[in-house]
Design an enzyme around this catalytic site. Structure first.
Site, PDB file in Angstrom:
ATOM      1  N   ASP A 178      -3.586  10.322   2.001  1.00  0.00           N
ATOM      2  CA  ASP A 178      -2.461  10.986   1.343  1.00  0.00           C
ATOM      3  C   ASP A 178      -2.374  12.468   1.697  1.00  0.00           C
ATOM      4  OD1 ASP A 178      -1.746   8.638  -0.098  1.00  0.00           O
ATOM      5  OD2 ASP A 178      -3.325   9.058  -1.549  1.00  0.00           O
ATOM      6  N   ASP A 201      -4.323  10.140  -4.056  1.00  0.00           N
ATOM      7  CA  ASP A 201      -5.743  10.392  -4.312  1.00  0.00           C
ATOM      8  C   ASP A 201      -6.655  10.201  -3.105  1.00  0.00           C
ATOM      9  OD1 ASP A 201      -5.582   7.578  -4.140  1.00  0.00           O
ATOM     10  OD2 ASP A 201      -7.374   7.379  -5.390  1.00  0.00           O
ATOM     11  N   ASP A 215       1.606   7.254  -4.658  1.00  0.00           N
ATOM     12  CA  ASP A 215       0.733   6.337  -3.948  1.00  0.00           C
ATOM     13  C   ASP A 215       0.377   5.216  -4.924  1.00  0.00           C
ATOM     14  OD1 ASP A 215      -1.154   5.364  -1.991  1.00  0.00           O
ATOM     15  OD2 ASP A 215      -2.721   6.231  -3.243  1.00  0.00           O
TER      16      ASP A 215
END
Length: 642
Positions: free
Chosen positions: A541, A537, A343
């Site tokens: 996600d 995080d 990410d």
């Protein structure tokens, strides 16, 4: 009872069994060895045998009855597991204590309790090592708003979120959560949508814009017409995705369980053949010893400890380095990862807007005093970045301060009109900024948000604000590629910003403008090429973390991301991903070594027991020694550099 409570109950159950098993086993073994050897002439041996039998009985048949039931069920179903070996070994060893009264058979009833106690210790360690599957669902449910203010007959009425209906107009004040999915009916504000996109920059909302339940209104009052409620909302959809990814995962089959399905009947056959052979050639008095020795020496204490003890040591090493292993299976899987998907916000970048570039044609002191003094009156995230950069102790007084929604702020300093905002604001005010075109273009190409500052309708400088890259991201990504691992970046951000970040850190594969459900799908696509690890995080996600073969959550992120991860990195550093991979390789190496020693021990010891060279007592001591060897070997992992 929900799944979370069941997990907790299981751990507490093994803990109670462990404590009571050892409380009873220790005196039983002490009596069996100490008194049996040194006090033979003082204490009646039959009375001693009865006491030991009485102590061992609750350990095997009461405290750990479920293990016996599971083990002997394997004999009925002809599918043997670790419990089958434990059940067979403990019951036969216990039976020798009874047979001891009727024929010349060595009493191993105390040993039977010790076998079970060691087994329970391993099971407790395993239960603690496993992650609390399903607790992330609870975290997701807690993210939603509990109440909503709706307009009913011209009045504001606060009602439970469950009573909101499609079409209701909700009033959301600054700092409040948006109750459910809908469209802005009236008002203008910025909304923190980080739970949806994972991006740190709030999004400007005005009439007609869609909003998501659970996101946070920043500074203006919004009137929102509900479009989805209950199970149809975005948050409910994310919960469904997490549950689906969770249930679709196939658990790693333990190598030991596969082998024991063949090992148990083989040992049983060997024990029977041993008994028959010795009975035929030497009589019944000589037959029981070797036959029992085969069963006792084959009890898989070392086999049962081989994996959990290595995981425990590896987990402890990781914890000291900020790497929290929540699920033991990740140790085996991580070493075979082919692709790492990262990410962007909060993973590669810091997740916090900062001033990364600026240019001014006046003195820097005057420039920052002007910009920060004006922005100090705003609560906007970009304003905070400018204030942090300026680091002023004293601010200039501002008059006529005004927020221009979605564009910037204005006010007066010493009767001079001061303006701060995006280029569109300056175009609308017909303030020329031709001399800054090159800088604006340069900053924009790098994915930065551009803020112009003017004084008395003259632009005095330009600021570039971006979510800056973490110090170790570039180096960590380079090391991942050195290991032959493909690295991809997946983000909800726009393509220009994503490509700029990817280029800076050395990532070739970029997937941008991705919604949470698409992240999980992208992980699935990459899984066609081999095992995938996903690092993220945010709440957005969570589905991807669960879909990945190994989910690595950044500990500085949201609780739901942490709960969804198989591995949690406390400090959010990508260097920790490299360390986690090295730890995985080292720990699984110890697991393989332990399993080798556990089986090698049986391969060598069982023939010796069959031949009568090893008595049951020596066999039991050898079995204990094999467990000590496994534990010692696992602890050697502590000296490994990762």
């Amino acid at each position: 009872m929900d799944e979370i409570s069941l997990e907790k109950k299981e751990i507490e159950g093994w803990k109670r069994k462990l404590i009571w098993s050892w409380i009873i086993t220790i005196p039983a073994v002490f009596l069996m060895y100490s008194f049996g050897i040194f006090a033979a002439g003082v204490i009646n041996q039959n009375l001693l045998a009865i006491v030991v039998l009485a102590l061992a009985l609750p350990v095997i048949f009461i405290i750990n009855f479920e293990t016996l039931k599971s083990g002997f069920r394997g004999f009925l179903n002809l599918y043997f597991n670790m419990d089958s070996l434990i059940a067979l070994g403990t019951v036969v060893a216990y039976a020798t204590g009874i047979l001891h009264f009727f024929m010349p058979v060595q009493n191993y009833s105390g040993i039977s309790a010790m076998i079970m106690a060691i087994f329970v210790t391993g099971k407790y360690i395993e239960s603690r090592a496993r992650g609390r599957a399903g607790s992330e669902i609870k975290k997701l449910l807690e993210l939603g708003a509990k109440e909503a203010i709706i307009v009913k007959e011209g009045k504001e009425v606060r009602i439970p979120i469950s009573e909101v209906k499609v079409g209701d107009v909700m009033i959301v004040k600054p700092g409040e959560k948006i109750p459910t999915d809908g469209f802005v009916f009236d008002g203008e504000s910025s909304v923190d949508e980080s739970m949806v996109t994972g991006e740190s920059l709030p999004v400007s909302k005005r009439e007609g814009a869609s909003v998501v339940g659970g996101t946070i209104n920043q500074d203006g009052v919004l009137h929102i017409r509900a479009s989805k409620v209950g199970s149809d909302t975005f948050l409910s959809h994310v919960i469904d995705l997490v549950e689906e990814a969770q249930t679709s995962k196939v658990p790693v089959q333990r190598l030991a369980d596969k082998i024991t399905n063949i090992f148990v009947p083989s040992v049983l056959v060997l024990s029977v053949l041993t008994f028959m052979g010795w009975f035929f050639f030497s009589g019944i008095d000589s037959a029981f010893g070797p036959a029992i020795a085969v069963l006792v020496i084959s009890c898989p204490c070392a086999l049962g400890l081989a994996t959990p003890i290595a995981i425990t040591v590896g987990s402890g090493m990781g914890a000291k380095r900020g790497i929290l292993i929540r699920k033991g299976e990740a140790i085996q899987t991580l070493r075979n990862i082919k692709t790492i998907m990262l990410d962007k916000t909060g993973t590669i970048t810091k997740g916090k807007p900062e001033v990364v570039d600026f240019y001014t044609e006046v003195s820097e002191k005057h420039f920052w005093e002007t910009a920060a003094s004006l922005e100090k009156h705003s609560e906007h995230h970009l304003s905070k970045a400018i204030i942090a950069k300026a680091s002023l102790k004293v601010y200039k007084p501002i008059k006529n301060f005004t927020i221009i929604r979605g564009k910037g702020v204005e006010g007066k300093i010493n009767s001079k009109e001061v303006l701060a905002g995006n280029p569109k604001l300056f175009e609308g005010r017909k303030i020329k900024f031709d001399r800054y075109f090159q800088k604006i273009s340069e900053y924009s190409e790098k994915g930065e948000t551009v803020i112009l500052i003017s004084e008395s309708k003259k632009v005095i400088g330009v600021i570039g604000i971006a979510d800056s890259i973490k110090e170790d991201s570039k180096e960590a990504i380079a090391k991942m590629k050195e290991k032959g691992i493909k690295v991809a970046m997946v983000t909800g951000d726009n393509e220009k910003t994503a490509q700029a970040i990817a280029k800076e850190v050395g990532i070739d594969k970029v997937v941008s403008n991705v919604l949470p459900e698409d992240k999980a799908k992208k992980v699935e696509e990459f899984q066609n090429e081999g095992p995938v690890a996903f690092v993220g995080d945010g709440i957005n996600d969570a589905p991807a973390l669960k879909q990945a073969n190994v989910g690595i959550a950044i500990g500085t992120g949201s609780d739901i991301a942490i709960e969804s991860g198989d591995i949690v990195l406390e400090k959010g550093s990508l260097t920790k991903v490299i360390q986690a991979m090295n730890l995985s390789k080292a720990t699984f190496g110890k697991i393989k070594q332990n399993l080798f020693w556990a089986f090698a021990y049986n391969i060598v010891a069982v023939p010796l027991a069959i031949s009568g060279i090893l008595s049951p007592v020596i066999s039991e001591l050898a079995m204990a020694l094999s467990s000590i060897t496994v534990v010692t070997n696992a602890n050697l992992l502590r000296g490994k550099r990762i």
